[in-house]
Write an enzyme that holds these catalytic residues in place. Structure first.
Site, PDB file in Angstrom:
ATOM      1  CE  LYS A   2       5.366   0.033  -4.293  1.00 32.43           C
ATOM      2  NZ  LYS A   2       3.998  -0.236  -4.846  1.00 32.43           N
ATOM      3  CG  HIS A  51       6.503   4.086  -3.191  1.00 35.62           C
ATOM      4  ND1 HIS A  51       7.302   4.063  -4.430  1.00 35.62           N
ATOM      5  CD2 HIS A  51       5.166   4.281  -3.657  1.00 35.62           C
ATOM      6  CE1 HIS A  51       6.682   4.252  -5.331  1.00 35.62           C
ATOM      7  NE2 HIS A  51       5.482   4.259  -5.042  1.00 35.62           N
TER       8      HIS A  51
HETATM    9  N1  LIG Z   1      -1.971   2.441 -10.312  1.00 32.10           N
HETATM   10  C1  LIG Z   1      -1.788   3.337  -9.353  1.00 32.10           C
HETATM   11  O1  LIG Z   1      -1.951   4.801  -9.794  1.00 32.10           O
HETATM   12  C2  LIG Z   1      -1.704   2.946  -8.028  1.00 32.10           C
HETATM   13  C3  LIG Z   1      -1.425   1.486  -7.796  1.00 32.10           C
HETATM   14  N2  LIG Z   1      -1.507   1.509  -6.337  1.00 32.10           N
HETATM   15  C4  LIG Z   1      -1.127  -0.147  -6.060  1.00 32.10           C
HETATM   16  O2  LIG Z   1      -2.512  -0.829  -5.580  1.00 32.10           O
HETATM   17  C5  LIG Z   1      -2.406  -1.497  -4.737  1.00 32.10           C
HETATM   18  C6  LIG Z   1      -3.304  -1.383  -3.638  1.00 32.10           C
HETATM   19  O3  LIG Z   1      -2.461  -0.370  -2.876  1.00 32.10           O
HETATM   20  P1  LIG Z   1      -3.163   0.195  -1.395  1.00 32.10           P
HETATM   21  O4  LIG Z   1      -4.502   0.380  -1.366  1.00 32.10           O
HETATM   22  O5  LIG Z   1      -2.170   1.131  -0.929  1.00 32.10           O
HETATM   23  O6  LIG Z   1      -2.830  -1.390  -0.482  1.00 32.10           O
HETATM   24  P2  LIG Z   1      -3.791  -1.832   0.625  1.00 32.10           P
HETATM   25  O7  LIG Z   1      -3.068  -2.905   1.464  1.00 32.10           O
HETATM   26  O8  LIG Z   1      -4.082  -0.531   1.425  1.00 32.10           O
HETATM   27  O9  LIG Z   1      -5.127  -2.134   0.071  1.00 32.10           O
HETATM   28  C7  LIG Z   1      -5.399  -3.627  -0.303  1.00 32.10           C
HETATM   29  C8  LIG Z   1      -6.640  -4.067  -0.179  1.00 32.10           C
HETATM   30  O10 LIG Z   1      -6.803  -5.356  -0.873  1.00 32.10           O
HETATM   31  C9  LIG Z   1      -7.521  -6.172  -0.126  1.00 32.10           C
HETATM   32  N3  LIG Z   1      -7.499  -7.591  -0.495  1.00 32.10           N
HETATM   33  C10 LIG Z   1      -6.414  -8.454  -0.250  1.00 32.10           C
HETATM   34  N4  LIG Z   1      -6.746  -9.661  -1.092  1.00 32.10           N
HETATM   35  C11 LIG Z   1      -7.877  -9.388  -1.730  1.00 32.10           C
HETATM   36  C12 LIG Z   1      -8.573 -10.105  -2.510  1.00 32.10           C
HETATM   37  N5  LIG Z   1      -8.302 -11.361  -2.964  1.00 32.10           N
HETATM   38  N6  LIG Z   1      -9.628  -9.753  -3.021  1.00 32.10           N
HETATM   39  C13 LIG Z   1      -9.959  -8.448  -2.832  1.00 32.10           C
HETATM   40  N7  LIG Z   1      -9.378  -7.695  -1.887  1.00 32.10           N
HETATM   41  C14 LIG Z   1      -8.248  -7.960  -1.366  1.00 32.10           C
HETATM   42  C15 LIG Z   1      -7.091  -5.939   1.038  1.00 32.10           C
HETATM   43  O11 LIG Z   1      -7.719  -6.519   2.413  1.00 32.10           O
HETATM   44  C16 LIG Z   1      -6.718  -4.354   1.539  1.00 32.10           C
HETATM   45  O12 LIG Z   1      -8.005  -3.840   1.883  1.00 32.10           O
HETATM   46  C17 LIG Z   1      -0.968  -1.944  -4.662  1.00 32.10           C
HETATM   47  O13 LIG Z   1      -0.561  -3.077  -5.530  1.00 32.10           O
HETATM   48  C18 LIG Z   1      -0.344  -0.899  -4.999  1.00 32.10           C
HETATM   49  O14 LIG Z   1       0.955  -0.831  -5.386  1.00 32.10           O
HETATM   50  C19 LIG Z   1      -1.218   2.059  -5.458  1.00 32.10           C
HETATM   51  C20 LIG Z   1      -1.425   3.612  -5.547  1.00 32.10           C
HETATM   52  C21 LIG Z   1      -1.648   3.883  -6.746  1.00 32.10           C
HETATM   53  O1  LIG Z   2       1.805   1.066  -3.502  1.00 23.68           O
HETATM   54  C1  LIG Z   2       1.608   2.477  -3.634  1.00 23.68           C
HETATM   55  O2  LIG Z   2       1.443   3.211  -2.833  1.00 23.68           O
HETATM   56  C2  LIG Z   2       1.703   2.633  -5.183  1.00 23.68           C
HETATM   57  N1  LIG Z   2       2.045   1.705  -6.034  1.00 23.68           N
HETATM   58  C3  LIG Z   2       2.183   1.951  -7.400  1.00 23.68           C
HETATM   59  C4  LIG Z   2       3.530   1.226  -7.880  1.00 23.68           C
HETATM   60  O3  LIG Z   2       3.803   0.356  -7.442  1.00 23.68           O
HETATM   61  O4  LIG Z   2       3.893   1.944  -9.011  1.00 23.68           O
HETATM   62  C5  LIG Z   2       1.870   3.378  -7.930  1.00 23.68           C
HETATM   63  C6  LIG Z   2       2.336   4.592  -7.094  1.00 23.68           C
HETATM   64  O5  LIG Z   2       3.548   4.448  -7.074  1.00 23.68           O
HETATM   65  C7  LIG Z   2       1.674   4.240  -5.594  1.00 23.68           C
END
Ligand SMILES: NC(=O)C1=CN([C@@H]2O[C@H](COP(=O)(O)OP(=O)(O)OC[C@H]3O[C@@H](n4cnc5c(N)ncnc54)[C@H](O)[C@@H]3O)[C@@H](O)[C@H]2O)C=CC1
Ligand SMILES: O=C(O)C1=N[C@H](C(=O)O)C[C@H](O)C1
Length: 246
Positions: A137, A133
């Site tokens: 992350k 990643h």
């Molecule tokens: N299921 C999937 O396909 C995917 C899952 N993810 C996951 O999604 C999550 C977010 O990833 P990113 O967007 O890259 O992280 P990021 O750090 O860019 O965004 C997180 C956002 O949540 C906000 N935040 C923090 N505390 C909060 C609260 N209490 N209430 C509302 N908002 C709050 C932050 O200010 C930030 O804007 C991670 O856990 C990541 O692993 C990421 C990509 C794909």
């Molecule tokens: O943080 C990310 O970027 C991602 N988070 C998810 C994970 O932890 O599996 C999904 C994807 O891999 C991207």
């Protein structure tokens, strides 16, 4: 029209979800919420489905607040354990008909990679997972890798397979985290987005199943599909595979 609110809207994923909802047919963007903002502003009067991509430490409380408000929830945030999901299941008993859908990964390539890996698992003596990643992350290993490890372990157990052979005598941490008996390795590298390799081995042969999400747009069709399906399956459900014809 499906009215969609986004939680974590200023984040990397949240910004993509906001854009995807704006461009999606029969959807309209309702509220956008980020850290420090009032999630109770999201109610059935303004929102049908809330999409939650925040941080592992906040996701459970966000989901509980949304269930309490009475809106369907689609969750992409990582960090979900059985204990946390049990709390949500208990909350949902007070809200029959409401759905909470959690997907460790919304990219079709990765969902299929895990599906194929679970099929392959019983044919190989050895299996390990490498997830790769971007360095921003916050959690390791990835939620996807944890989910894949559980799926492989379940498939191996169902097939009555013995433990994976490993004669390592000294380990300074190089063998990765052991999840349900499967070694999981995490790489963080600038330039990468989200990638997963599942490696299988037998004497004299290897199978590698690899999925690459080069860009966060890869997650958006899955997110929009889950939004469209929200409410069709009441209660808590996990994994995009259940909405695919597998
Ligand atoms: N299921 C999937 O396909 C995917 C899952 N993810 C996951 O999604 C999550 C977010 O990833 P990113 O967007 O890259 O992280 P990021 O750090 O860019 O965004 C997180 C956002 O949540 C906000 N935040 C923090 N505390 C909060 C609260 N209490 N209430 C509302 N908002 C709050 C932050 O200010 C930030 O804007 C991670 O856990 C990541 O692993 C990421 C990509 C794909
Ligand atoms: O943080 C990310 O970027 C991602 N988070 C998810 C994970 O932890 O599996 C999904 C994807 O891999 C991207």
């Amino acid at each position: 029209m499906i009215r969609v609110s986004v939680i974590g809207a200023k984040g990397r994923m949240g910004q993509h979800v906001v854009a995807a909802v704006r461009n999606a047919k029969y959807m309209e963007l309702a509220l956008t919420i980020d850290a420090g903002e009032d999630i109770t502003a999201i109610t059935p009067e303004n929102t049908d489905v809330a999409v939650e991509f925040s941080v592992p430490s906040a996701s459970l409380e966000n989901v509980r607040a949304l269930v309490k408000s009475g809106v369907h929830v689609v969750v992409g945030t990582t960090g979900w354990t059985e204990e946390k999901m049990d709390i949500v299941r208990a909350d949902l008993k007070e809200h029959p008909g409401l759905s909470v859908f959690i997907a460790p990964n919304f990219a079709i390539s990765t969902v299929l990679a895990e599906y194929f890996a679970a099929q392959a698992a019983k044919y190989f003596e050895s299996a390990e997972i490498v997830e790769l990643h971007h360095p921003d992350k916050v959690d390791a290993p990835s939620g996807t890798a944890l989910h894949t490890a559980h799926a492989l372990a379940a498939a191996r157990q169902a097939a009555g397979m013995p433990n994976i052979p490993d004669n390592t005598q000294t380990d300074g941490g190089s063998r990765g985290q052991v999840v349900d008996g499967i070694h999981v390795h995490a790489v963080r590298l600038r330039g990468l987005n989200a990638h997963e390799e599942i490696l299988f081995g037998n004497a004299g042969e290897q199978l590698v199943i690899r999925a690459d999400s080069f860009d966060r747009t890869s997650f958006m069709p899955g997110v929009l599909l889950a939004v469209r399906k929200a409410g069709t399956r009441a209660g808590l459900s996990v994994g995009l595979d259940q909405y695919l014809d597998l």
